[in-house]
Design an enzyme around this catalytic site. Structure first.
Site, PDB file in Angstrom:
ATOM      1  N   ASP A  42      -3.057   2.358  -6.013  1.00  0.00           N
ATOM      2  CA  ASP A  42      -1.932   2.410  -5.084  1.00  0.00           C
ATOM      3  C   ASP A  42      -1.816   1.180  -4.185  1.00  0.00           C
ATOM      4  OD1 ASP A  42      -4.130   2.869  -3.500  1.00  0.00           O
ATOM      5  OD2 ASP A  42      -3.092   4.245  -2.178  1.00  0.00           O
ATOM      6  N   GLU A  43      -2.476   0.111  -4.544  1.00  0.00           N
ATOM      7  CA  GLU A  43      -2.434  -1.102  -3.733  1.00  0.00           C
ATOM      8  C   GLU A  43      -2.235  -2.326  -4.607  1.00  0.00           C
ATOM      9  OE1 GLU A  43      -5.627  -1.969  -1.007  1.00  0.00           O
ATOM     10  OE2 GLU A  43      -5.981   0.166  -0.793  1.00  0.00           O
TER      11      GLU A  43
ATOM     12  N   ASP B 155       0.849  -1.185   0.000  1.00  0.00           N
ATOM     13  CA  ASP B 155       0.000   0.000   0.000  1.00  0.00           C
ATOM     14  C   ASP B 155       0.889   1.240   0.000  1.00  0.00           C
ATOM     15  OD1 ASP B 155      -1.990   1.858   0.335  1.00  0.00           O
ATOM     16  OD2 ASP B 155      -3.082   0.660   1.818  1.00  0.00           O
TER      17      ASP B 155
END
Length: 618
Positions: free
Chosen positions: A208-209, A118
């Site tokens: 974003d993960e 993350d």
DNA sequence: GCGGATCAC
DNA sequence: TATGGTGATCCGC
């Protein structure tokens, strides 16, 4: 965190004994991202009061109040049901739960090493790279509502999802930057390039993960998961200047929870041992689990389930209180189980495409039609990018009071052109206006579902042309055995698609010579007598202006019939009369050139698009 | 299947 | 003064 004793919300007192009428509301107003990092040192009580007083009296606030009351009533019913169930013999429910627990426990797979990565305050971090002077200043990304903010801003209680003006009250020096999606996407690609070396079949969960399975990597490089992840994070930081947090565990659910434990720029591992996992889950607040939001947290709290460990004691009640799916999900939470198959998102998984936009309160038929037209135009662009069309069209509106309504129609053919989207959505809007009087809206949106691919060709990353996919079997049948790598000729394709659409229109015409026929074909039970339009309780068709009975099915059948009688051009002309201040429109039958840019965008989106998975199932 | 609600990001 | 957009799933009807 929310278990701060002075803060309202799930904690301390049982739901029914809580006195402050607005405690739950204040907790709710804190926003959905309480579990996010950076809030530990913040005085949540003070933040809560500031938010509450900044919001009080607004329409938004009033709507939140209504929702809060509704939820409180629902919880009252849940508690009543619980008391009722507790008087009954639950041994068989408990036995069934125990059987399920035993079965799951027996099949527990601890062999895989799953990592959840993350990026820390991703959008803010990317902005900071371009503007290092922001480094030690509180700033946020997003206008109107904060999309994210840096850790400096979080110290003041600012959070993602918070209204900017509220954030400014908490932190008057807060700097708000506009969003730069292209920049974030580009940076995300850099990050992905690194993590692909650790698991080429990694799974993007969002921009974003990502989830990785590093079992193989660790075996090949004779490295512990901890060291491999530390190295990967270091490598990501060196090559992209972005810091990431990581969770390491035996499955995706645990890895996700773990990645939240040491934010920012840290990592956390849950050892792949049954006892360690059970112990970890025992004290874990339910809200920490992906899939448990503000509402479910409150409901669970009300029945005495604050942590995942608390689930066990209530295992005999959960199915009846929350349903089968939630029961299965909760038992898996209790056991700390989750999926282990990590894989890239597949193109075919998309189920809908839509757009929506918020504007200042607007009313007036013409104004709303202009907004609808705008939505249709926007949706057409998205449908072109994503190369799909849809057989069902959904209109969404949000009133000035923040009440949301959706209405859908099944279109007579799969739609993707703005003109069609508009024409088929217009009757829904007209119907809503009939139902609810003149609408005052703050949002309008359009979405299509039941998707059909309009992909003409697949171009892989080496620029090779793959076999095209025709719009349907009927068109496909017109073409002889085309080569595996042959490109579908543009003109032929367009002509075939046009012909198919005409065929569909003709079919509707044939089937709908009499609107009553269409009604009779519906799956409503036969009415007592023929349905006749009743002027007293009728709507007016927005196309032919004739009165129609106030019955959804009949009305829709009429709309279908009415539309099928007109050429597309006539209908367009018809609707444009109600649309002032709009420039000339292109002929809807004209072929839209597929631009190179469009294709590039599509490919990028395909790679970006996360695979949505239900947290309720493995 | 539809519409409301919830959830994630 | 003022509170987002996209997509998915689940439930009750």
């Amino acid at each position: 965190m929310h278990d701060e004793p002075t803060v309202a919300g799930p904690s301390g007192l049982p739901e029914e004994e809580r006195d402050g009428e607005h405690d739950t509301l204040k907790y709710s107003l804190l926003g959905p991202s309480l579990t996010k990092a950076g809030q530990d040192a913040v005085d949540q009580k003070k933040v809560s009061e500031i938010i509450y007083h900044a919001s009080k009296g607004s329409k938004f606030f009033n709507n939140e109040e209504v929702k809060d009351r509704t939820l409180t009533e629902k919880i009252t019913r849940i508690l009543a049901r619980k008391r009722q169930l507790e008087r009954l013999d639950l041994t068989s429910d408990i036995r069934r739960a125990d059987d399920y627990i035993a079965e799951l426990d027996l099949g527990r797979d601890l062999s895989q090493v799953v990592v959840h990565l993350d990026c820390d305050a991703f959008y803010a971090a990317v902005e900071e790279l371009d503007r290092p002077e922001l480094k030690n200043l509180p700033f946020a990304v997003g206008k109107g509502v904060l999309t994210t903010c840096n850790y400096e801003a979080r110290k003041f209680g600012c959070r993602s999802g918070m209204a900017s003006f509220v954030a400014m009250k908490l932190c008057p020096k807060l700097i708000c930057l506009p969003l730069n999606f292209d920049k974030y996407s580009a940076k995300a690609e850099e990050v992905r390039a690194v993590i692909a070396r650790y698991d080429p079949r990694f799974e993007s969960a969002s921009i974003d993960e990502a989830y990785l399975n590093v079992t193989e990597y660790c075996r090949l490089h004779e490295q512990t998961p901890w060291d491999a992840v530390a190295q990967m994070r270091e490598e990501i930081h060196e090559t992209t200047k972005i810091t990431v947090s990581a969770g390491i565990a035996a499955n995706a659910k645990l890895a996700k929870i773990a990645s939240n434990q040491r934010k920012p720029n840290g990592q956390f591992q849950i050892a792949p041992e049954r006892d360690t996992i059970m112990e970890f889950m025992r004290d874990l607040p339910t809200r920490k689990v992906n899939g448990v939001g503000r509402v479910f947290e409150r409901e669970l709290d009300a029945v005495g389930v604050k942590t995942c460990g608390d689930i066990y004691a209530e295992r005999g009640l959960l199915k009846k209180l929350f349903g089968e799916k939630a029961f299965l999900f909760l038992i898996q939470c209790y056991l700390g189980l989750g999926r282990t198959n990590i894989q890239p998102a597949e193109e075919s998984e998309r189920k809908s495409v839509g757009t929506e936009s918020t504007f200042g309160d607007l009313s007036g038929k013409d104004v709303l039609r202009a907004k609808l037209r705008y939505s249709a135009d926007e949706l057409e662009k998205d449908l072109e990018r994503t190369q799909v069309k849809g057989r069902t069209l959904v209109l969404k509106i949000k009133l000035h009071t923040y009440e949301v309504y959706t209405r859908q129609v099944v279109t007579p053919f799969a739609v993707h052109k703005a003109d069609d989207l508009y024409r088929f959505a217009l009757p829904i809007l007209a119907k809503l206006e009939k139902e609810m009087g003149d609408l005052k809206l703050r949002l309008m949106g359009l979405r299509v579902t039941h998707l059909v691919s309009t992909k003409k060709e697949g171009i892989d990353f080496f620029g090779m042309h793959a076999r095209p996919k025709p719009p349907s079997e009927s068109v496909k049948a017109k073409v002889e055995d085309e080569g595996e790598w042959e490109v579908w000729p543009e003109e032929e394709f367009e002509e075939a698609a046009r012909q198919e659409r005409q065929d569909e229109m003709n079919e509707i015409e044939a089937l709908s010579q009499d609107p009553q026929d269409a009604v009779d074909r519906g799956d409503d039970p036969p009415a007592e007598g023929p349905t006749q339009p009743q002027a007293s309780e009728s709507w007016f068709c927005p196309i032919c202006s004739l009165p129609q009975p106030a019955n959804d099915r009949v009305f829709n059948a009429h709309i279908d019939f009415c539309l099928s009688k007109q050429t597309i051009r006539d209908a367009v002309k018809d609707t444009s009369d109600a649309m002032p201040d709009r420039g000339p429109r292109k002929d809807p039958t004209t072929k839209q050139p597929a631009t190179v840019r469009g294709r590039k965008r599509k490919m990028a989106e395909t790679r970006d698009r996360p695979l949505k998975r239900s947290p309720f199932t493995m």
